[in-house]
Design an enzyme around this catalytic site. Structure first.
Site, PDB file in Angstrom:
ATOM      1  N   ALA A   1      38.683  23.754  41.059  1.00  0.00           N
ATOM      2  CA  ALA A   1      38.819  23.341  39.663  1.00  0.00           C
ATOM      3  C   ALA A   1      37.486  23.314  38.934  1.00  0.00           C
ATOM      4  CB  ALA A   1      39.465  21.953  39.590  1.00  0.00           C
TER       5      ALA A   1
ATOM      6  N   LYS B   1      43.445  31.800  28.506  1.00  0.00           N
ATOM      7  CA  LYS B   1      42.427  32.569  27.790  1.00  0.00           C
ATOM      8  C   LYS B   1      41.931  33.759  28.604  1.00  0.00           C
ATOM      9  CE  LYS B   1      40.888  28.438  25.325  1.00  0.00           C
ATOM     10  NZ  LYS B   1      41.827  27.525  25.994  1.00  0.00           N
TER      11      LYS B   1
ATOM     12  N   LYS C   1      36.734  33.731  33.463  1.00  0.00           N
ATOM     13  CA  LYS C   1      37.868  33.255  34.237  1.00  0.00           C
ATOM     14  C   LYS C   1      38.725  34.423  34.731  1.00  0.00           C
ATOM     15  CE  LYS C   1      38.760  29.571  34.987  1.00  0.00           C
ATOM     16  NZ  LYS C   1      38.320  28.732  36.139  1.00  0.00           N
TER      17      LYS C   1
ATOM     18  N   SER D   1      42.583  16.232  28.435  1.00  0.00           N
ATOM     19  CA  SER D   1      41.527  16.715  29.320  1.00  0.00           C
ATOM     20  C   SER D   1      40.222  16.868  28.549  1.00  0.00           C
ATOM     21  CB  SER D   1      41.922  18.052  29.941  1.00  0.00           C
ATOM     22  OG  SER D   1      41.972  19.060  28.951  1.00  0.00           O
TER      23      SER D   1
END
Length: 556
Positions: A390, A436, A448, A477
């Site tokens: 993460a 995204k 990513k 978040s």
């Protein structure tokens, strides 16, 4: 109806000090008087003999009956818990218990009368066989009336603890289901709240026209303007915890048009995690306007994968990483390694889990995923079976001006974690990615996507169960657009939107983590899992809605 305040205060104090020992004494009086009354009614006028004369004839037998009946009923009542209940909140359950206790004790008394007392000659005068039945009926009526009158009198006392009319707010409730009726009962039971329910609105035509707890269901949401005018409504409550975001938006906009304050019953996730209860109202939040039907996952499958395994989470101090650690800890892993770059966030989640799960083997590690030598040493020491990656830079505008760090952290850091996992026999690996990464138009999205390709390349070379999970914006978040907008609003604006046509998917942190854990059980290697998050929300509309919910107006 005018009732003096002193009388109401006396009644409230009387009910406050009433205890089960007082019912014990009152029951004794009932047990003694009910058989006398039952026998009187049974024999009065029979064969020209009055009830009083007959009772005097069989006084010895009647006294013995009363003694036995009282002992039996006390024993049965104690066994059924009738002297261990709080009768101010008596309900159907208490009524059932009273019925069962009286029926059981009456049956036992009848058996003792017919099968023991009369055969052995203790009854010199024979009593009517119908006496236990009539006695039981009178006992039931008296015992139930005494106890349920406490609840009735309590309601009377509460209702007449008057709130000045100027301080009473007239409320309309959207939703005449379980949550709506519970809200109405709460308002009626606590007049000191100053909330008076005057009408329900519900889309179900079967409910329209009926009355629930004295409050009429007068129509659906389209009749709101008429209802506000006719019932002098001053506030609205949305009692629809499972309603869609679209429905909440429509109701909120209707209320805003009429300048009607609106609050809501909490959504399902707030109820499930215990942060609030169903009778707590709060202002409508942006999360209500975005909510969908909660995602349901197979928790048993997740537990089977995680139980007794060593698990490592990178980015464990972040909003997603910390929630991952919480949910993994519930699955009873053999060990949980909390790896992160920020010492404060790792300290916080480690302390939280250490107190919540004292038997769990926790290892907090401060490390940077870009440090290959450090990472390899950690993996070689901890030997994890499962890895959840993460750790990432995710602020889109910030990464545009920090290209090098975006690449080294999101791309090279992922490559390091994947290689360390391969080198140390990690069975399952999961990369947390983003929507995204689909046809990326930003540096963050491109890095990513590169991280996803690294995972898929590892699967192609080794066949390991390494998978990717993509999700959109996560409410609450760090880096999410909603907290950012709230901060800008608190500062007086302006609220900045990158482009008025940009749309994004939204989800809650628990949903995101459930998806991550579920993907671990479903993955065969190389898949990219995406959650169906309903319809995308236009960021410009979201910003305007949040401004209105904050009590402000766009442009002012």
């Amino acid at each position: 109806m005018n009732i003096s305040k002193s009388w109401i205060d006396w009644l409230a104090q009387f009910l406050f000090h009433l205890r089960n020992r007082h019912f014990f004494v009152m029951d004794f009086a009932v047990f003694c008087l009910a058989p006398v009354l039952a026998l009187w009614i049974r024999v009065d006028g029979v064969d020209g003999v009055s009830g009083a004369v007959y009772i005097l004839r069989v006084l010895d037998a009647l006294a013995l009956y009363i003694l036995v009946a009282t002992a039996v009923r006390w024993i049965v009542f104690i066994q059924f818990g009738l002297y261990a209940r709080y009768w101010r909140y008596a309900s159907v359950d208490e009524g059932v218990q009273i019925t069962l206790a009286v029926f059981t004790s009456t049956l036992l008394i009848a058996l003792l009368l017919v099968g023991v007392l009369e055969p052995i000659g203790l009854m010199q005068n024979r009593l009517p066989l119908s006496l236990p039945l009539l006695d039981g009926i009178f006992v039931f009526l008296a015992v139930a009336s005494l106890r349920f009158s406490v609840r009735l009198l309590d309601r009377v006392a509460r209702r007449y603890q008057q709130v000045p009319a100027a301080q009473v707010t007239r409320v309309v409730i959207f939703g005449a289901g379980d949550a709506g009726t519970m809200i109405v009962k709460e308002m009626q039971a606590n007049p000191q709240l100053g909330l008076q329910p005057v009408a329900f609105l519900d889309m179900d035509p079967r409910k329209q026209g009926v009355v629930i707890h004295g409050v009429p269901v007068v129509g659906d949401r389209d009749t709101l303007a008429t209802v506000v005018r006719e019932y002098a409504v001053q506030q609205a409550v949305i009692a629809m915890p499972t309603a869609s975001g679209k429905a909440i938006r429509e109701i909120t906009q209707l209320c805003q048009t009429l300048q009607l304050p609106v609050k809501t019953v909490p959504g399902m996730f707030e109820l499930l995690d215990g942060s609030v209860t169903v009778n707590q109202l709060r202002p409508v939040d942006i999360g209500d306007l975005l909510r969908r039907e909660p995602v349901v996952t197979d928790t048993n499958a997740v537990i089977q994968i995680v139980r007794a395994k060593r698990v490592l989470v990178t980015g464990a101090g972040g909003s997603i990483g910390s929630e991952l650690c919480r949910q993994i800890a519930r699955c009873n892993p053999a060990a949980l390694v909390l790896l992160g770059h920020g010492e404060n966030s790792i300290f916080d989640i480690h302390n939280e889990l250490r107190h919540a799960y004292p038997a769990l083997a926790l290892t907090p590690i401060i490390a940077d995923v870009r440090d290959w030598a450090r990472l390899q040493a950690i993996f070689a020491t901890q030997r994890p079976h499962l890895v959840f990656h993460a750790a990432a830079h995710k602020h889109v505008p910030l990464m545009e001006s920090n290209l090098e760090d975006a690449v080294t952290n999101n791309v090279l850091g992922t490559r390091n974690v994947v290689q360390a996992s391969l080198a140390n026999g990690v069975e399952r690996f999961l990369l947390i990615s983003t929507d995204k990464a689909v046809n990326p138009t930003s540096v963050m999205g491109a890095t990513k996507r590169a991280a996803e390709l690294i995972v898929q390349d590892a699967v192609a070379r080794t066949g390991r169960i390494y998978v990717v999970v993509r999700f959109g914006n996560v409410l609450g978040s760090r880096g999410s657009v909603v907290p950012f907008f709230k901060q800008q609003i608190a500062q007086g604006g302006p609220v900045t939107v990158t482009h008025p046509d940009v749309r994004r998917y939204f989800m809650t942190i628990p949903e995101a983590v459930q998806l991550v854990l579920q993907a671990t059980t479903l993955g065969k290697g190389g898949e990219i899992f995406v959650l169906d998050m309903g319809e995308p929300i236009k960021i410009d509309d979201l910003a305007r809605e949040l401004i209105r919910l904050s009590g402000l107006e766009v442009g002012r």
